[in-house]
Design a protein around this motif. Structure first.
Motif, short mmCIF file in Angstrom:
data_model
loop_
_atom_site.label_atom_id
_atom_site.label_comp_id
_atom_site.label_asym_id
_atom_site.label_seq_id
_atom_site.Cartn_x
_atom_site.Cartn_y
_atom_site.Cartn_z
N ARG A 1 0.82 -1.20 0.00
CA ARG A 1 0.00 0.00 0.00
C ARG A 1 0.86 1.26 0.00
N ILE A 2 0.36 2.29 -0.66
CA ILE A 2 0.95 3.62 -0.57
C ILE A 2 -0.11 4.55 0.01
N MET B 1 -0.89 10.13 -11.80
CA MET B 1 0.48 9.82 -11.41
C MET B 1 0.58 8.43 -10.82
N LEU B 2 -0.39 8.04 -10.00
CA LEU B 2 -0.34 6.72 -9.37
C LEU B 2 -0.53 5.61 -10.39
N VAL B 3 -1.45 5.78 -11.32
CA VAL B 3 -1.64 4.77 -12.37
C VAL B 3 -0.36 4.61 -13.19
N ASN B 4 0.27 5.72 -13.53
CA ASN B 4 1.51 5.68 -14.31
C ASN B 4 2.65 5.01 -13.54
N ALA B 5 2.56 5.01 -12.21
CA ALA B 5 3.60 4.39 -11.39
C ALA B 5 3.29 2.94 -11.06
N GLY B 6 2.19 2.41 -11.57
CA GLY B 6 1.87 1.00 -11.36
C GLY B 6 0.96 0.71 -10.18
N THR C 1 -3.02 0.74 -8.31
CA THR C 1 -4.44 0.53 -8.62
C THR C 1 -5.25 0.72 -7.33
N ASP C 2 -6.55 0.51 -7.39
CA ASP C 2 -7.45 0.64 -6.22
C ASP C 2 -7.23 1.97 -5.51
N ALA D 1 -9.22 14.60 5.82
CA ALA D 1 -9.27 13.36 6.58
C ALA D 1 -8.61 13.48 7.95
N LEU D 2 -7.65 14.38 8.08
CA LEU D 2 -6.95 14.57 9.35
C LEU D 2 -7.32 15.91 9.95
N VAL D 3 -6.99 16.08 11.23
CA VAL D 3 -7.44 17.26 11.96
C VAL D 3 -6.88 18.56 11.38
N ASP D 4 -5.70 18.50 10.75
CA ASP D 4 -5.11 19.71 10.18
C ASP D 4 -5.57 19.97 8.75
N GLY D 5 -6.56 19.22 8.28
CA GLY D 5 -7.10 19.42 6.95
C GLY D 5 -6.43 18.61 5.86
N MET D 6 -5.41 17.82 6.22
CA MET D 6 -4.76 16.98 5.21
C MET D 6 -5.73 15.94 4.67
N GLY D 7 -5.59 15.65 3.37
CA GLY D 7 -6.34 14.57 2.76
C GLY D 7 -5.50 13.30 2.73
N ILE D 8 -6.14 12.20 2.34
CA ILE D 8 -5.47 10.91 2.21
C ILE D 8 -5.74 10.35 0.83
N VAL D 9 -4.68 9.97 0.14
CA VAL D 9 -4.79 9.23 -1.12
C VAL D 9 -4.16 7.87 -0.90
N SER D 10 -4.94 6.83 -1.12
CA SER D 10 -4.47 5.46 -0.88
C SER D 10 -4.52 4.67 -2.17
N ALA D 11 -3.55 3.79 -2.37
CA ALA D 11 -3.51 2.95 -3.56
C ALA D 11 -2.73 1.67 -3.27
N LYS D 12 -2.88 0.71 -4.16
CA LYS D 12 -2.22 -0.60 -4.00
C LYS D 12 -1.34 -0.87 -5.22
N LYS D 13 -0.16 -1.42 -4.97
CA LYS D 13 0.72 -1.78 -6.06
C LYS D 13 0.18 -3.02 -6.75
N HIS D 14 0.29 -3.03 -8.09
CA HIS D 14 -0.14 -4.19 -8.86
C HIS D 14 0.53 -5.45 -8.32
#
Length: 262
Positions: free
Chosen positions: A191-192, A234-239, A241-242, A249-262
């Motif tokens: 996971r990333i 960018m994530l698709v180009n790096a291999g 998915t999902d 998502a976090l208290v300071d306003g940061m978002g989360i982007v999650s993905a899985k390596k093929h």
């Protein structure tokens, strides 16, 4: 009344007493840095150059240490929130990308004793990370890799990689290269998790990501708040998915982007 001790409010007792688990007084240096950087916005726009630039490649060691001393409480608090919000029980090898002080790794390793982490950062930052990790008594579980992640992959294989406030400091070309390097270090199915500013595709929200984009033009040559679509491409180009995206998502306003390596 005179002669009587005044008591903290419950909020002050929880957040403003040094040594307490939720103490936030140390964040003042981080917010002070961001505030003063943002005051340069007009001149940064007029000149086309960041007027409060931070160059990790060339900053003298003592200045770099002072900078990270102001950042460490934010990193530790961010890592603690990440460890509480997400379940890391299935992971054993964590890559902390651009981890700086190692605060995120320290907090996650404190909560999840099965995890061993590697903080990967530029050589001049890596030597400082070792100091912070040693001060936290975590050198036996957290190692440091001196690596320019825009050019090379760190040694080893990992089942999860965390990128907190890293991609957003890079140009899109650098970000794409770093994601490809990170992908090579992950095991299949690894996971990333990207934490930071995530704009919706209109580029008009959320407000916290807009504020980061404004501050970043004063600090970085190319960094910015990227949109959902840009992260996905960018994530698709790096291999990967999902891909999932979460705003604020976090208290300071940061978002989360999650993905899985093929």
């Amino acid at each position: 009344m005179r002669g009587q001790w005044s008591l903290n409010t419950p909020e002050a007792d929880k957040f403003l007493v040094r040594g307490r688990p939720d103490y936030i007084g140390g964040l003042s240096g981080f917010y002070n840095l961001n505030w003063h950087a943002t005051l340069n916005t007009a001149e940064s726009i007029r000149s086309g150059k960041p007027q409060a630039k931070i160059d990790y490649h060339t900053l003298p060691e003592e200045e770099l240490l002072r900078f990270f001393r102001r950042q460490v409480h934010s990193s530790l608090r961010g890592g603690k929130e990440i460890a509480e919000k997400l379940d890391f029980s299935e992971f054993e090898k964590l890559l902390d990308v651009g981890g700086g002080t190692g605060g995120v790794s320290i907090a996650i390793c404190n909560k999840y004793p099965q995890i061993k982490a590697t903080v990967a950062d530029l050589p001049q930052v890596a030597q400082l990370a070792e100091r912070f990790i040693a001060e936290a008594g975590m050198s036996d579980r957290i190692s440091v890799s001196a690596t320019d992640l825009c050019l090379n992959s760190p040694e080893g294989k990992y089942d999860v990689a965390i990128l907190r406030a890293f991609i957003q400091t890079l140009s899109k070309e650098q970000a794409q290269m770093s994601l490809k390097c990170i992908s090579q270090s992950l095991v299949p199915g690894g996971r990333i998790l990207i934490f930071g500013s995530v704009l919706d595709n209109s580029c008009l929200a959320p407000s916290a990501s807009l504020a980061f984009g404004l501050a970043s033009l004063n600090v970085y040559d190319y960094g910015k708040a990227y949109t959902e679509k840009e992260y996905q491409e960018m994530l698709v180009n790096a291999g990967f998915t999902d891909i999932t995206v979460g705003h604020d998502a976090l208290v300071d306003g940061m978002g989360i982007v999650s993905a899985k390596k093929h």
